[in-house]
Design an enzyme around this catalytic site. Structure first.
Site, PDB file in Angstrom:
ATOM      1  N   LYS A 111       0.732  -1.284   0.083  1.00  0.00           N
ATOM      2  CA  LYS A 111       0.065  -0.181   0.029  1.00  0.00           C
ATOM      3  C   LYS A 111       0.885   1.284   0.165  1.00  0.00           C
ATOM      4  O   LYS A 111       1.994   1.201   0.831  1.00  0.00           O
ATOM      5  CB  LYS A 111      -0.917  -0.050   1.413  1.00  0.00           C
ATOM      6  N   ARG A 128     -10.604 -11.703   0.599  1.00  0.00           N
ATOM      7  CA  ARG A 128     -11.403 -12.330  -0.010  1.00  0.00           C
ATOM      8  C   ARG A 128     -10.844 -13.806  -0.204  1.00  0.00           C
ATOM      9  O   ARG A 128     -11.479 -15.025  -0.364  1.00  0.00           O
ATOM     10  CB  ARG A 128     -11.935 -11.878  -1.476  1.00  0.00           C
TER      11      ARG A 128
END
Ligand code: BES
Ligand code: ZN
Ligand code: ZN
Length: 478
Positions: free
Chosen positions: A257, A331
Protein backbone atom coordinates in the site's frame (compact mmCIF):
# COMPACT_ATOMS: atom_id res chain seq x y z
CA UNK A 1 -27.30 15.58 38.59
CA UNK A 2 -30.79 15.03 37.25
CA UNK A 3 -31.30 14.43 33.56
CA UNK A 4 -34.68 15.28 32.07
CA UNK A 5 -35.41 14.46 28.46
CA UNK A 6 -37.93 17.07 27.39
CA UNK A 7 -40.37 16.68 24.52
CA UNK A 8 -41.12 19.60 22.28
CA UNK A 9 -44.29 20.78 23.99
CA UNK A 10 -44.67 24.22 25.56
CA UNK A 11 -47.45 23.20 27.93
CA UNK A 12 -45.59 20.27 29.37
CA UNK A 13 -42.38 22.30 29.78
CA UNK A 14 -44.31 24.88 31.81
CA UNK A 15 -45.81 22.09 33.90
CA UNK A 16 -42.34 20.63 34.47
CA UNK A 17 -41.02 24.00 35.62
CA UNK A 18 -43.83 24.46 38.10
CA UNK A 19 -43.42 20.88 39.40
CA UNK A 20 -39.75 21.58 39.96
CA UNK A 21 -40.57 24.89 41.62
CA UNK A 22 -37.83 26.70 39.77
CA UNK A 23 -37.20 30.34 40.51
CA UNK A 24 -38.57 33.10 38.31
CA UNK A 25 -35.07 33.95 37.12
CA UNK A 26 -34.56 30.46 35.76
CA UNK A 27 -37.93 30.54 34.05
CA UNK A 28 -36.92 33.82 32.50
CA UNK A 29 -33.60 32.42 31.32
CA UNK A 30 -35.40 29.46 29.75
CA UNK A 31 -37.41 31.92 27.72
CA UNK A 32 -34.51 34.10 26.66
CA UNK A 33 -32.54 31.01 25.66
CA UNK A 34 -35.64 29.87 23.73
CA UNK A 35 -35.54 26.34 25.12
CA UNK A 36 -38.50 24.60 23.50
CA UNK A 37 -37.45 20.95 23.76
CA UNK A 38 -36.34 20.88 20.15
CA UNK A 39 -34.04 18.03 19.25
CA UNK A 40 -30.60 18.36 20.90
CA UNK A 41 -31.47 21.64 22.67
CA UNK A 42 -29.92 21.81 26.13
CA UNK A 43 -30.83 23.88 29.15
CA UNK A 44 -29.08 23.47 32.49
CA UNK A 45 -29.67 25.08 35.86
CA UNK A 46 -29.46 24.39 39.59
CA UNK A 47 -32.19 24.25 42.20
CA UNK A 48 -31.77 23.51 45.91
CA UNK A 49 -28.35 21.94 45.70
CA UNK A 50 -29.03 19.74 42.68
CA UNK A 51 -28.07 20.45 39.12
CA UNK A 52 -30.57 19.74 36.40
CA UNK A 53 -30.26 19.25 32.66
CA UNK A 54 -33.13 19.52 30.24
CA UNK A 55 -32.33 17.75 27.01
CA UNK A 56 -34.68 18.43 24.11
CA UNK A 57 -35.76 15.36 22.18
CA UNK A 58 -38.20 16.87 19.67
CA UNK A 59 -41.78 15.84 19.05
CA UNK A 60 -43.05 12.65 20.61
CA UNK A 61 -44.40 11.15 17.39
CA UNK A 62 -41.00 11.57 15.73
CA UNK A 63 -39.07 9.84 18.50
CA UNK A 64 -37.21 6.66 17.58
CA UNK A 65 -35.04 4.31 19.66
CA UNK A 66 -32.08 6.02 18.05
CA UNK A 67 -33.17 9.31 19.65
CA UNK A 68 -33.14 7.57 23.01
CA UNK A 69 -29.61 6.41 22.32
CA UNK A 70 -28.47 9.86 21.24
CA UNK A 71 -29.91 11.38 24.41
CA UNK A 72 -28.17 8.78 26.56
CA UNK A 73 -24.97 9.39 24.59
CA UNK A 74 -25.25 13.11 25.24
CA UNK A 75 -25.66 12.36 28.93
CA UNK A 76 -22.58 10.14 28.83
CA UNK A 77 -20.48 12.92 27.33
CA UNK A 78 -21.72 15.25 30.04
CA UNK A 79 -20.78 12.70 32.69
CA UNK A 80 -17.27 12.44 31.25
CA UNK A 81 -16.84 16.18 30.95
CA UNK A 82 -17.87 16.94 34.51
CA UNK A 83 -16.64 13.71 36.12
CA UNK A 84 -20.04 12.97 37.59
CA UNK A 85 -20.29 10.02 39.94
CA UNK A 86 -24.02 9.75 40.17
CA UNK A 87 -26.94 10.71 37.95
CA UNK A 88 -30.71 10.39 38.08
CA UNK A 89 -32.85 9.94 34.98
CA UNK A 90 -36.32 11.47 35.06
CA UNK A 91 -37.95 9.70 32.16
CA UNK A 92 -41.60 10.55 32.73
CA UNK A 93 -41.88 12.50 29.48
CA UNK A 94 -40.89 9.34 27.59
CA UNK A 95 -42.50 6.64 29.69
CA UNK A 96 -46.02 8.06 29.73
CA UNK A 97 -48.49 6.35 27.46
CA UNK A 98 -47.64 3.61 25.07
CA UNK A 99 -43.86 3.79 24.83
CA UNK A 100 -41.88 0.59 24.61
CA UNK A 101 -40.28 0.52 28.06
CA UNK A 102 -38.24 -2.60 27.31
CA UNK A 103 -36.53 -1.09 24.32
CA UNK A 104 -36.13 2.20 26.18
CA UNK A 105 -34.23 0.47 28.99
CA UNK A 106 -32.11 -1.45 26.51
CA UNK A 107 -31.22 1.62 24.43
CA UNK A 108 -30.40 3.86 27.38
CA UNK A 109 -28.07 1.38 29.07
CA UNK A 110 -26.43 0.50 25.76
CA UNK A 111 -25.75 4.03 24.57
CA UNK A 112 -24.78 5.38 27.97
CA UNK A 113 -22.19 2.62 28.36
CA UNK A 114 -20.91 3.04 24.81
CA UNK A 115 -20.60 6.81 25.17
CA UNK A 116 -18.33 6.44 28.21
CA UNK A 117 -15.85 4.30 26.23
CA UNK A 118 -12.36 5.64 25.52
CA UNK A 119 -9.28 3.75 24.29
CA UNK A 120 -6.63 5.37 26.47
CA UNK A 121 -4.54 2.47 27.74
CA UNK A 122 -1.43 3.79 25.98
CA UNK A 123 -1.70 7.30 27.39
CA UNK A 124 0.73 7.59 30.28
CA UNK A 125 -1.20 10.53 31.61
CA UNK A 126 -4.75 9.41 31.61
CA UNK A 127 -7.56 11.86 31.86
CA UNK A 128 -9.36 11.55 35.14
CA UNK A 129 -11.01 8.16 35.13
CA UNK A 130 -14.68 7.68 34.60
CA UNK A 131 -16.08 7.60 38.11
CA UNK A 132 -19.76 7.02 37.39
CA UNK A 133 -20.99 4.81 40.21
CA UNK A 134 -24.74 5.21 40.45
CA UNK A 135 -27.56 5.63 37.99
CA UNK A 136 -31.03 6.15 39.40
CA UNK A 137 -34.08 5.72 37.22
CA UNK A 138 -37.40 6.89 38.56
CA UNK A 139 -40.11 4.38 37.55
CA UNK A 140 -43.38 2.98 38.83
CA UNK A 141 -42.54 -0.09 40.90
CA UNK A 142 -44.63 -2.42 38.72
CA UNK A 143 -42.41 -1.61 35.75
CA UNK A 144 -39.06 -1.82 37.48
CA UNK A 145 -38.19 -5.50 37.08
CA UNK A 146 -38.81 -5.69 33.40
CA UNK A 147 -37.03 -2.39 32.78
CA UNK A 148 -34.01 -3.69 34.66
CA UNK A 149 -33.99 -6.90 32.63
CA UNK A 150 -33.79 -4.99 29.36
CA UNK A 151 -31.38 -2.44 30.85
CA UNK A 152 -29.05 -5.37 31.55
CA UNK A 153 -29.51 -6.67 28.02
CA UNK A 154 -28.47 -3.24 26.71
CA UNK A 155 -25.38 -3.43 28.93
CA UNK A 156 -24.45 -6.81 27.42
CA UNK A 157 -24.84 -5.51 23.87
CA UNK A 158 -22.59 -2.58 24.82
CA UNK A 159 -19.98 -4.81 26.45
CA UNK A 160 -19.75 -7.01 23.36
CA UNK A 161 -19.37 -3.88 21.24
CA UNK A 162 -16.67 -2.56 23.56
CA UNK A 163 -14.66 -5.77 23.28
CA UNK A 164 -14.81 -5.41 19.49
CA UNK A 165 -13.76 -1.74 19.75
CA UNK A 166 -10.81 -2.66 21.97
CA UNK A 167 -9.62 -5.32 19.53
CA UNK A 168 -9.87 -2.97 16.54
CA UNK A 169 -8.09 -0.17 18.41
CA UNK A 170 -5.24 -2.36 19.60
CA UNK A 171 -2.11 -1.71 17.49
CA UNK A 172 -1.23 -4.56 15.13
CA UNK A 173 2.17 -5.04 16.79
CA UNK A 174 0.27 -6.42 19.74
CA UNK A 175 -2.97 -7.47 18.05
CA UNK A 176 -1.49 -10.52 16.33
CA UNK A 177 -3.25 -13.73 15.21
CA UNK A 178 -2.01 -15.24 18.50
CA UNK A 179 -3.62 -12.39 20.46
CA UNK A 180 -6.92 -12.89 18.60
CA UNK A 181 -6.83 -16.63 19.31
CA UNK A 182 -6.20 -15.91 22.99
CA UNK A 183 -9.32 -13.74 23.06
CA UNK A 184 -11.35 -16.65 21.72
CA UNK A 185 -9.82 -18.97 24.36
CA UNK A 186 -10.69 -16.48 27.10
CA UNK A 187 -14.30 -16.28 25.92
CA UNK A 188 -14.63 -20.07 26.01
CA UNK A 189 -12.97 -20.23 29.44
CA UNK A 190 -15.61 -17.89 30.83
CA UNK A 191 -18.60 -19.67 29.31
CA UNK A 192 -19.25 -23.43 29.47
CA UNK A 193 -21.66 -23.07 26.52
CA UNK A 194 -18.83 -21.92 24.24
CA UNK A 195 -16.17 -24.31 22.96
CA UNK A 196 -13.16 -23.22 20.95
CA UNK A 197 -10.68 -24.90 18.65
CA UNK A 198 -7.51 -23.14 17.47
CA UNK A 199 -5.96 -24.75 14.40
CA UNK A 200 -2.22 -24.24 13.91
CA UNK A 201 -0.43 -24.09 10.57
CA UNK A 202 0.11 -27.87 10.32
CA UNK A 203 -3.60 -28.57 10.77
CA UNK A 204 -4.50 -25.82 8.30
CA UNK A 205 -2.13 -27.49 5.82
CA UNK A 206 -3.79 -30.85 6.41
CA UNK A 207 -7.17 -29.33 5.66
CA UNK A 208 -5.79 -27.97 2.40
CA UNK A 209 -6.42 -24.29 3.08
CA UNK A 210 -3.83 -23.15 0.56
CA UNK A 211 -5.61 -19.87 -0.10
CA UNK A 212 -5.33 -18.86 3.55
CA UNK A 213 -1.78 -20.27 3.74
CA UNK A 214 -0.78 -18.29 0.64
CA UNK A 215 -1.78 -14.95 2.18
CA UNK A 216 -0.04 -15.81 5.45
CA UNK A 217 3.26 -16.76 3.80
CA UNK A 218 4.95 -13.35 3.95
CA UNK A 219 4.48 -12.88 7.67
CA UNK A 220 6.67 -14.02 10.57
CA UNK A 221 3.67 -14.07 12.93
CA UNK A 222 2.19 -17.58 13.22
CA UNK A 223 -1.30 -17.87 11.71
CA UNK A 224 -4.27 -19.08 13.75
CA UNK A 225 -7.52 -20.55 12.49
CA UNK A 226 -10.19 -19.92 15.13
CA UNK A 227 -13.38 -21.96 15.45
CA UNK A 228 -15.84 -21.16 18.24
CA UNK A 229 -19.11 -23.00 18.90
CA UNK A 230 -21.92 -21.79 21.10
CA UNK A 231 -24.60 -24.36 21.99
CA UNK A 232 -27.88 -23.32 23.60
CA UNK A 233 -29.00 -25.29 26.67
CA UNK A 234 -32.18 -26.44 24.98
CA UNK A 235 -32.19 -28.21 21.61
CA UNK A 236 -30.96 -25.75 18.98
CA UNK A 237 -33.59 -24.44 16.56
CA UNK A 238 -31.04 -23.85 13.80
CA UNK A 239 -27.33 -23.88 13.09
CA UNK A 240 -25.63 -20.79 11.77
CA UNK A 241 -22.10 -19.44 11.25
CA UNK A 242 -20.57 -16.01 11.70
CA UNK A 243 -17.37 -15.60 9.71
CA UNK A 244 -15.03 -12.64 10.24
CA UNK A 245 -12.12 -11.40 8.14
CA UNK A 246 -9.12 -11.62 10.44
CA UNK A 247 -6.19 -9.86 8.76
CA UNK A 248 -4.41 -8.43 11.79
CA UNK A 249 -2.42 -6.08 9.57
CA UNK A 250 -2.84 -5.41 5.87
CA UNK A 251 0.32 -3.93 4.37
CA UNK A 252 -0.94 -4.96 0.93
CA UNK A 253 1.76 -7.65 0.68
CA UNK A 254 4.07 -7.32 -2.35
CA UNK A 255 1.46 -4.99 -3.87
CA UNK A 256 2.35 -2.79 -0.96
CA UNK A 257 0.00 0.00 0.00
CA UNK A 258 1.23 3.50 -0.77
CA UNK A 259 0.78 6.92 0.80
CA UNK A 260 -1.34 6.80 3.91
CA UNK A 261 -3.24 3.74 2.61
CA UNK A 262 -1.52 1.54 5.19
CA UNK A 263 -1.90 3.83 8.18
CA UNK A 264 -5.14 2.42 9.57
CA UNK A 265 -4.71 -1.18 8.45
CA UNK A 266 -4.65 -2.53 12.00
CA UNK A 267 -8.45 -2.40 11.58
CA UNK A 268 -8.43 -5.18 8.98
CA UNK A 269 -9.51 -7.71 11.59
CA UNK A 270 -12.67 -5.68 12.26
CA UNK A 271 -14.91 -8.53 11.07
CA UNK A 272 -13.16 -10.96 13.43
CA UNK A 273 -13.48 -8.45 16.28
CA UNK A 274 -17.23 -8.29 15.71
CA UNK A 275 -17.57 -12.08 15.77
CA UNK A 276 -15.61 -12.24 19.05
CA UNK A 277 -17.64 -9.34 20.48
CA UNK A 278 -20.85 -11.25 19.74
CA UNK A 279 -19.55 -14.48 21.30
CA UNK A 280 -18.39 -12.64 24.42
CA UNK A 281 -22.01 -11.78 25.32
CA UNK A 282 -23.39 -15.33 25.36
CA UNK A 283 -23.13 -15.60 29.13
CA UNK A 284 -26.01 -13.12 29.30
CA UNK A 285 -27.51 -13.02 25.82
CA UNK A 286 -28.65 -16.53 25.06
CA UNK A 287 -29.77 -17.17 21.49
CA UNK A 288 -31.73 -20.36 20.83
CA UNK A 289 -29.55 -21.39 17.88
CA UNK A 290 -26.18 -23.12 17.60
CA UNK A 291 -23.61 -20.59 16.44
CA UNK A 292 -20.22 -21.23 14.86
CA UNK A 293 -17.66 -18.42 14.82
CA UNK A 294 -14.97 -18.83 12.16
CA UNK A 295 -11.88 -16.65 11.74
CA UNK A 296 -8.81 -17.20 9.55
CA UNK A 297 -6.32 -14.94 11.32
CA UNK A 298 -3.02 -13.88 9.74
CA UNK A 299 -1.06 -10.84 8.60
CA UNK A 300 -0.64 -9.70 5.00
CA UNK A 301 3.06 -8.82 4.70
CA UNK A 302 5.70 -8.52 1.98
CA UNK A 303 8.83 -10.65 2.21
CA UNK A 304 11.08 -12.89 0.12
CA UNK A 305 8.62 -15.65 0.92
CA UNK A 306 5.43 -13.71 0.25
CA UNK A 307 2.79 -14.77 -2.27
CA UNK A 308 3.35 -13.07 -5.65
CA UNK A 309 1.00 -11.47 -8.11
CA UNK A 310 0.40 -14.16 -10.72
CA UNK A 311 0.60 -17.06 -8.26
CA UNK A 312 -2.24 -19.58 -8.14
CA UNK A 313 -3.54 -21.16 -4.93
CA UNK A 314 -6.38 -23.59 -4.24
CA UNK A 315 -8.75 -23.30 -1.30
CA UNK A 316 -9.86 -26.31 0.77
CA UNK A 317 -12.66 -27.03 -1.73
CA UNK A 318 -9.98 -27.34 -4.42
CA UNK A 319 -11.09 -24.22 -6.26
CA UNK A 320 -8.12 -22.40 -7.79
CA UNK A 321 -7.55 -18.66 -7.36
CA UNK A 322 -5.19 -16.56 -9.43
CA UNK A 323 -3.65 -13.78 -7.35
CA UNK A 324 -3.98 -10.66 -9.49
CA UNK A 325 -3.09 -8.40 -6.59
CA UNK A 326 -1.80 -9.40 -3.17
CA UNK A 327 -3.70 -6.51 -1.57
CA UNK A 328 -7.05 -8.19 -2.35
CA UNK A 329 -6.14 -10.71 0.37
CA UNK A 330 -9.30 -10.72 2.47
CA UNK A 331 -11.43 -12.51 -0.11
CA UNK A 332 -8.69 -15.14 -0.54
CA UNK A 333 -8.60 -15.99 3.18
CA UNK A 334 -12.42 -15.92 3.24
CA UNK A 335 -12.49 -18.50 0.45
CA UNK A 336 -11.15 -20.93 3.06
CA UNK A 337 -13.02 -19.69 6.15
CA UNK A 338 -16.34 -19.75 4.24
CA UNK A 339 -15.57 -23.27 2.95
CA UNK A 340 -14.76 -24.43 6.48
CA UNK A 341 -17.96 -22.86 7.87
CA UNK A 342 -20.05 -24.75 5.32
CA UNK A 343 -18.47 -28.04 6.45
CA UNK A 344 -20.03 -27.49 9.88
CA UNK A 345 -23.47 -28.25 8.49
CA UNK A 346 -24.90 -24.78 9.03
CA UNK A 347 -28.01 -23.52 7.22
CA UNK A 348 -26.97 -19.86 7.24
CA UNK A 349 -23.72 -17.91 7.09
CA UNK A 350 -23.16 -14.22 7.74
CA UNK A 351 -19.67 -12.93 7.06
CA UNK A 352 -18.25 -9.55 8.03
CA UNK A 353 -15.17 -8.13 6.37
CA UNK A 354 -13.31 -4.84 5.98
CA UNK A 355 -13.12 -5.97 2.40
CA UNK A 356 -12.88 -3.09 -0.07
CA UNK A 357 -11.98 0.58 -0.26
CA UNK A 358 -14.53 0.65 -3.09
CA UNK A 359 -17.30 0.12 -0.54
CA UNK A 360 -16.34 3.43 1.10
CA UNK A 361 -16.44 5.10 -2.31
CA UNK A 362 -19.92 3.69 -2.91
CA UNK A 363 -21.58 4.27 0.46
CA UNK A 364 -19.29 6.57 2.42
CA UNK A 365 -17.76 5.59 5.72
CA UNK A 366 -20.92 5.30 7.84
CA UNK A 367 -22.69 2.51 5.92
CA UNK A 368 -21.95 -1.18 5.58
CA UNK A 369 -22.86 -2.84 2.28
CA UNK A 370 -25.08 -5.91 2.57
CA UNK A 371 -25.20 -8.66 -0.04
CA UNK A 372 -27.23 -11.83 0.18
CA UNK A 373 -28.25 -14.79 -1.92
CA UNK A 374 -31.51 -14.98 0.05
CA UNK A 375 -33.91 -12.06 0.18
CA UNK A 376 -35.51 -13.06 3.48
CA UNK A 377 -32.11 -13.18 5.19
CA UNK A 378 -31.27 -9.72 3.84
CA UNK A 379 -34.62 -8.41 5.11
CA UNK A 380 -34.06 -9.87 8.57
CA UNK A 381 -30.61 -8.31 8.82
CA UNK A 382 -31.89 -4.93 7.63
CA UNK A 383 -34.64 -5.09 10.22
CA UNK A 384 -32.14 -5.91 12.97
CA UNK A 385 -29.87 -3.08 11.82
CA UNK A 386 -32.80 -0.72 11.97
CA UNK A 387 -33.46 -1.72 15.57
CA UNK A 388 -29.82 -1.43 16.57
CA UNK A 389 -29.28 1.95 14.90
CA UNK A 390 -26.42 0.63 12.77
CA UNK A 391 -26.36 1.73 9.15
CA UNK A 392 -26.59 -1.01 6.53
CA UNK A 393 -27.56 -0.68 2.86
CA UNK A 394 -28.33 -3.56 0.54
CA UNK A 395 -26.37 -3.83 -2.70
CA UNK A 396 -26.87 -6.17 -5.66
CA UNK A 397 -25.02 -9.39 -6.38
CA UNK A 398 -25.07 -8.16 -9.98
CA UNK A 399 -25.00 -11.13 -12.39
CA UNK A 400 -23.72 -8.81 -15.14
CA UNK A 401 -20.45 -8.33 -13.26
CA UNK A 402 -19.77 -11.94 -12.37
CA UNK A 403 -17.58 -12.53 -15.42
CA UNK A 404 -15.25 -9.71 -14.35
CA UNK A 405 -13.70 -12.10 -11.81
CA UNK A 406 -12.71 -14.58 -14.54
CA UNK A 407 -9.14 -15.79 -14.73
CA UNK A 408 -7.45 -17.02 -17.91
CA UNK A 409 -5.42 -19.64 -16.02
CA UNK A 410 -7.41 -20.52 -12.85
CA UNK A 411 -11.04 -20.91 -11.72
CA UNK A 412 -11.26 -17.32 -10.54
CA UNK A 413 -9.07 -14.25 -10.03
CA UNK A 414 -8.92 -12.13 -6.87
CA UNK A 415 -9.15 -8.81 -8.70
CA UNK A 416 -11.75 -7.92 -11.27
CA UNK A 417 -10.95 -6.81 -14.80
CA UNK A 418 -12.93 -3.56 -14.41
CA UNK A 419 -12.37 -0.69 -12.03
CA UNK A 420 -15.91 0.20 -10.96
CA UNK A 421 -18.16 -1.69 -8.57
CA UNK A 422 -15.30 -3.09 -6.52
CA UNK A 423 -17.41 -3.91 -3.48
CA UNK A 424 -19.87 -5.82 -5.68
CA UNK A 425 -17.23 -7.81 -7.53
CA UNK A 426 -15.62 -8.72 -4.19
CA UNK A 427 -18.99 -10.00 -2.94
CA UNK A 428 -19.46 -11.98 -6.19
CA UNK A 429 -16.01 -13.50 -5.65
CA UNK A 430 -17.08 -14.72 -2.19
CA UNK A 431 -20.34 -16.10 -3.54
CA UNK A 432 -18.41 -18.41 -5.84
CA UNK A 433 -17.39 -20.36 -2.73
CA UNK A 434 -20.93 -20.68 -1.33
CA UNK A 435 -23.05 -23.73 -2.06
CA UNK A 436 -26.53 -23.01 -3.41
CA UNK A 437 -28.23 -24.67 -0.45
CA UNK A 438 -26.75 -22.18 2.04
CA UNK A 439 -28.39 -18.88 2.95
CA UNK A 440 -25.48 -16.45 2.96
CA UNK A 441 -25.06 -12.76 3.65
CA UNK A 442 -21.92 -10.67 3.37
CA UNK A 443 -21.35 -7.35 5.12
CA UNK A 444 -18.57 -5.18 3.72
CA UNK A 445 -17.71 -3.09 6.80
CA UNK A 446 -14.62 -1.33 5.41
CA UNK A 447 -16.21 2.04 6.19
CA UNK A 448 -18.07 1.70 9.48
CA UNK A 449 -15.59 -0.59 11.29
CA UNK A 450 -13.62 2.52 12.20
CA UNK A 451 -14.66 6.11 12.87
CA UNK A 452 -12.07 8.70 11.84
CA UNK A 453 -14.02 11.26 13.85
CA UNK A 454 -16.76 10.77 16.45
CA UNK A 455 -19.75 9.25 14.65
CA UNK A 456 -22.45 10.27 17.11
CA UNK A 457 -22.93 10.91 20.83
CA UNK A 458 -22.20 7.30 21.73
CA UNK A 459 -19.54 6.38 19.17
CA UNK A 460 -16.20 8.12 19.74
CA UNK A 461 -13.35 8.15 17.25
CA UNK A 462 -11.69 4.77 16.67
CA UNK A 463 -12.98 1.20 16.49
CA UNK A 464 -16.76 1.15 16.33
CA UNK A 465 -17.52 -2.47 17.12
CA UNK A 466 -19.77 -2.33 14.08
CA UNK A 467 -22.20 -5.21 13.65
CA UNK A 468 -22.17 -6.61 17.17
CA UNK A 469 -25.53 -5.09 18.11
CA UNK A 470 -27.19 -5.86 14.77
CA UNK A 471 -26.06 -9.50 14.88
CA UNK A 472 -27.24 -9.90 18.48
CA UNK A 473 -30.67 -8.50 17.54
CA UNK A 474 -30.79 -10.88 14.60
CA UNK A 475 -29.72 -13.89 16.68
CA UNK A 476 -32.29 -13.14 19.38
CA UNK A 477 -35.04 -12.95 16.77
CA UNK A 478 -34.21 -16.50 15.63
N1 BES B 1 -8.38 -4.14 3.75
C1 BES B 1 -8.51 -3.57 2.45
C2 BES B 1 -9.81 -2.80 2.28
C3 BES B 1 -9.97 -1.56 3.11
C4 BES B 1 -9.60 -0.33 2.61
C5 BES B 1 -10.55 -1.61 4.37
C6 BES B 1 -9.77 0.82 3.38
C7 BES B 1 -10.73 -0.48 5.13
C8 BES B 1 -10.34 0.74 4.63
C9 BES B 1 -8.48 -4.68 1.39
O1 BES B 1 -7.73 -5.79 1.71
C10 BES B 1 -7.89 -4.08 0.15
O2 BES B 1 -6.76 -3.68 0.21
N2 BES B 1 -8.68 -4.04 -0.91
C11 BES B 1 -8.24 -3.48 -2.16
C12 BES B 1 -8.75 -4.39 -3.24
C13 BES B 1 -8.18 -4.10 -4.60
C14 BES B 1 -6.70 -4.44 -4.64
C15 BES B 1 -8.93 -4.92 -5.62
C16 BES B 1 -8.85 -2.09 -2.26
O3 BES B 1 -9.96 -1.89 -1.79
O4 BES B 1 -8.17 -1.21 -2.76
ZN1 ZN C 1 -5.66 -5.54 1.17
ZN1 ZN D 1 -7.50 -6.16 3.77
Amino acid sequence: MVFYPVLEDQVKINKLLSDLKVSASIEKRLQTEKFLGKKDQVFSFSTDNKSVIFYGTGQKQKMTPENWRQAAGFLGQHILKYHLSSVALELSSWTKGSSDLERLGHCLAEALTLSLYRFDKYKTQQEENNILENIFVNLESSKKNNFKKFWDQGLSFAQGTILARDLVNEPAGNMTPTFLAQQALDIAKNNPQVKVKILEKEQVEKLGMHAFLGIDRGSVEPLKFIHLVYSPKIKAKDKIALVGKGITFDSGGLNIKVGDGMADMKIDMGGAATVLGVFSTFNDVKPKVEIHGVIAACENMPSGNAIRPGDVVANMQGKTIEIGNTDAEGRVTLADSLAYAQQQGVSTIVDLATLTGACIVALGSDYAALYSNQESLAKDLLKSANLSGERIWQMPLAEEYRELNKSSIADIRNIPSARGGGSITAALFLEEFIEDSIAWAHLDIAGPAYAEKPLNHYTPLGGVGFGVRTLLEWLLAK
